[in-house]
Design a protein around this motif. Structure first.
Motif, PDB file in Angstrom:
ATOM      1  N   CYS A 177       7.710  10.797  10.480  1.00 23.45           N
ATOM      2  CA  CYS A 177       6.334  10.639   9.988  1.00 23.45           C
ATOM      3  C   CYS A 177       5.943   9.164  10.025  1.00 23.45           C
ATOM      4  O   CYS A 177       6.729   8.308   9.621  1.00 23.45           O
TER       5      CYS A 177
ATOM      6  N   CYS B 120       9.927  13.308   6.711  1.00 24.76           N
ATOM      7  CA  CYS B 120       9.656  11.870   6.604  1.00 24.76           C
ATOM      8  C   CYS B 120      10.136  11.108   7.828  1.00 24.76           C
ATOM      9  O   CYS B 120       9.445  10.209   8.318  1.00 24.76           O
TER      10      CYS B 120
ATOM     11  N   LYS C 193       6.077   6.778   6.771  1.00 25.66           N
ATOM     12  CA  LYS C 193       7.300   6.467   5.996  1.00 25.66           C
ATOM     13  C   LYS C 193       7.416   4.985   5.666  1.00 25.66           C
ATOM     14  O   LYS C 193       8.025   4.620   4.670  1.00 25.66           O
TER      15      LYS C 193
ATOM     16  N   CYS D  32       3.820  15.297  -1.415  1.00 28.10           N
ATOM     17  CA  CYS D  32       3.364  15.228  -0.025  1.00 28.10           C
ATOM     18  C   CYS D  32       3.040  16.612   0.528  1.00 28.10           C
ATOM     19  O   CYS D  32       3.844  17.546   0.388  1.00 28.10           O
TER      20      CYS D  32
ATOM     21  N   ASP E 169       4.911   4.703   2.430  1.00 28.73           N
ATOM     22  CA  ASP E 169       5.239   5.256   1.099  1.00 28.73           C
ATOM     23  C   ASP E 169       6.739   5.449   0.863  1.00 28.73           C
ATOM     24  O   ASP E 169       7.131   5.892  -0.216  1.00 28.73           O
TER      25      ASP E 169
END
Ligand code: SF4
Ligand code: FES
Length: 361
Positions: free
Chosen positions: A302, A299, A305, A330, A308
Motif C-alpha cells: 500500500c 499494508c 504505509k 483502515c 501512517d
C-alpha cells in the motif's frame, strides 16, 4: 532504516489525579506513588533526553500538579534546554504556584476541558467544583501570559458542546485548541459504550471544525483528532513507533506510546537501569514495530504505509488480536467490518453507565 532521534518526550510524572475521567489514557493498572521517579531521577532523564535530541518535553500525568516538586522539575528541564509544556486539568494549581512555574521558565500550558459548563465538566471529570476551579486557573494563565492550548476532549456525551468549546478557547486567549475526539485506550476502552460518538456526530464535528478553521483563521489554530472508529484510514500513531517520540511512565519505564503496556509480549526497559539513548536505539520494545518491515499485507503493498505506518499497534492488538496487524480502522483491513460494527453497537447504547477511573495508590 536509519533511526532518527526522538523530537518529543511525554513524561507521565505521576498517575495520581484528583479527577477520574472515564477516558483517561493512563493504563488500567496505575503506577503507585511509592514507585514514582524522584526529582533527581526525572531531571537526569530530562538531561539524557536533551542529549538524545529531544526538543519538546510534555509534562503530564495523571495530574502533574500533584507532584510537589513540579516547579523544580520544570526548572531542571529548562536548564537541560528543553521546551516545556504542562498538560494539566488545572486542579492543584494556585496563582502563586503558577507564578513560580513562570519564573522557572515554563513555556506553555495545555489545559484540558471536560465540558463547557459545570454540570457536564464535573460529571465527566467526576469532581464537583472542578469546572469553577479550572476557570479560575484559565484566568491566571491569561494574566500571567502563558501561551495556552485548550484541549477539548469530546465524545458522545459532550460533542454537542464543540461550538461553545471553540468560543471558550477564543475567550481564554488560547492560541490553539485541540479538538480531540476520544481515542479508545486505557480507561476509555472500558467506556466505549458510554463514549463512542455516533457516525453523525463524527461527521458533524468534521464540518464544524472545517468551518471554524475558516472563520477563526489568524485567531485560533485548530488541531483535530477525528473519531477514528468512524474514519477510513488510521492515524499515524505516535508519528510512527519509535520514530518521533517516547513516553516515560511514572516508575521510569520507557514506552513507545501511552498504551504500549497492553502489548504484553514486549519488555520495557527502565531509566533506573539503562541510559535513555541505549533504550531508544537498542531495546527490543522500540525495535519490534519500528519502520514498516513487520507490516503484513495489505499494508506492504500500500502506498500509504510511509504515511501512517499501518496505524496504531495498540489498536491492532485490541481489535484484531495482533499488534503487528493492519490497524482495523483502515478500510483495507480484514477487521474493518468488525470495527465498524463495534462503532455502531457502542454508539447505540443508551443506558450504559460511566466507569470512572480509580485513584492511583
Ligand atoms: Fe495504512 Fe496499511 Fe491501510 Fe495502507 S493498508 S492505508 S498502509 S493501514
Ligand atoms: Fe500504542 Fe498507538 S497507542 S501504537
Amino acid at each position: 532504516m536509519k533511526v532518527p532521534a526522538p523530537l518529543a518526550m511525554l513524561a507521565e510524572l505521576t498517575h495520581r489525579c484528583p479527577l477520574s475521567c472515564p477516558y483517561c489514557s493512563n493504563p488500567v493498572e496505575l503506577a503507585a506513588r511509592s514507585g514514582e521517579l524522584t526529582t533527581e531521577e526525572w531531571i537526569s532523564t530530562f538531561k539524557q533526553a536533551a542529549d538524545l535530541g529531544v526538543l519538546q518535553l510534555h509534562l503530564s500525568g495523571g495530574e502533574p500538579a500533584t507532584r510537589r516538586d513540579l516547579t523544580e522539575l520544570v526548572k531542571g528541564a529548562r536548564d537541560a534546554g528543553l521546551y516545556t509544556n504542562l498538560i494539566t486539568s488545572g486542579i492543584g494549581l494556585t496563582e502563586k504556584r503558577m507564578q513560580e512555574l513562570d519564573a522557572a521558565g515554563l513555556d506553555h500550558i495545555q489545559l484540558s476541558l471536560q465540558g463547557t459548563d459545570a454540570e457536564m465538566a464535573d460529571r465527566i471529570g467526576g469532581y464537583r467544583g472542578g469546572y469553577d476551579r479550572k476557570m479560575q486557573v484559565a484566568g491566571w494563565i491569561k494574566d500571567i501570559g502563558f501561551p495556552l492550548t485548550l484541549n477539548a476532549v469530546l465524545h458522545r456525551q459532550n460533542l454537542h458542546q464543540l461550538p461553545r468549546a471553540l468560543e471558550m478557547a477564543v475567550e481564554m486567549g488560547a492560541r490553539r485548541i485541540e479538538v480531540a475526539i476520544v481515542q479508545f485506550y486505557g480507561w476509555a476502552m472500558l467506556n466505549r459504550n458510554v463514549l463512542m460518538p455516533t457516525r453523525e456526530q463524527a461527521k458533524e464535528a468534521e464540518r464544524i471544525v472545517a468551518q471554524a478553521r475558516e472563520d477563526l483563521k489568524g485567531t485560533l489554530v485548530i488541531d483535530f483528532v477525528p473519531a477514528d472508529y468512524h474514519s477510513d484510514y488510521p492515524k499515524r500513531c505516535m508519528g510512527g513507533w519509535g520514530t518521533t517520540g517516547l513516553n516515560i511512565a511514572p516508575d521510569g519505564q520507557v514506552l513507545p506510546c501511552h498504551a504500549a503496556q497492553t502489548i504484553k509480549h514486549l519488555n520495557f526497559e527502565n531509566v533506573r537501569d539503562k541510559l535513555l539513548a541505549d533504550i531508544w536505539y537498542q531495546s527490543d520494545a522500540f525495535k519490534t514495530y519500528r519502520g514498516t518491515d513487520f507490516l503484513p499485507e495489505p499494508c506492504q503493498s500500500c502506498d500509504r504505509k510511509k504515511i501512517d505506518f499501518g496505524g496504531c499497534r495498540c489498536q491492532a492488538l485490541a481489535v484484531a488480536g495482533d499488534a503487528s496487524a493492519t490497524d482495523p480502522v483502515c478500510v483495507k483491513s480484514p477487521f474493518n467490518e468488525e470495527m465498524r460494527a463495534l462503532a455502531e453497537d457502542f454508539s447505540a447504547e443508551e443506558t450504559a453507565e460511566i466507569t470512572y477511573r480509580t485513584a492511583a495508590g
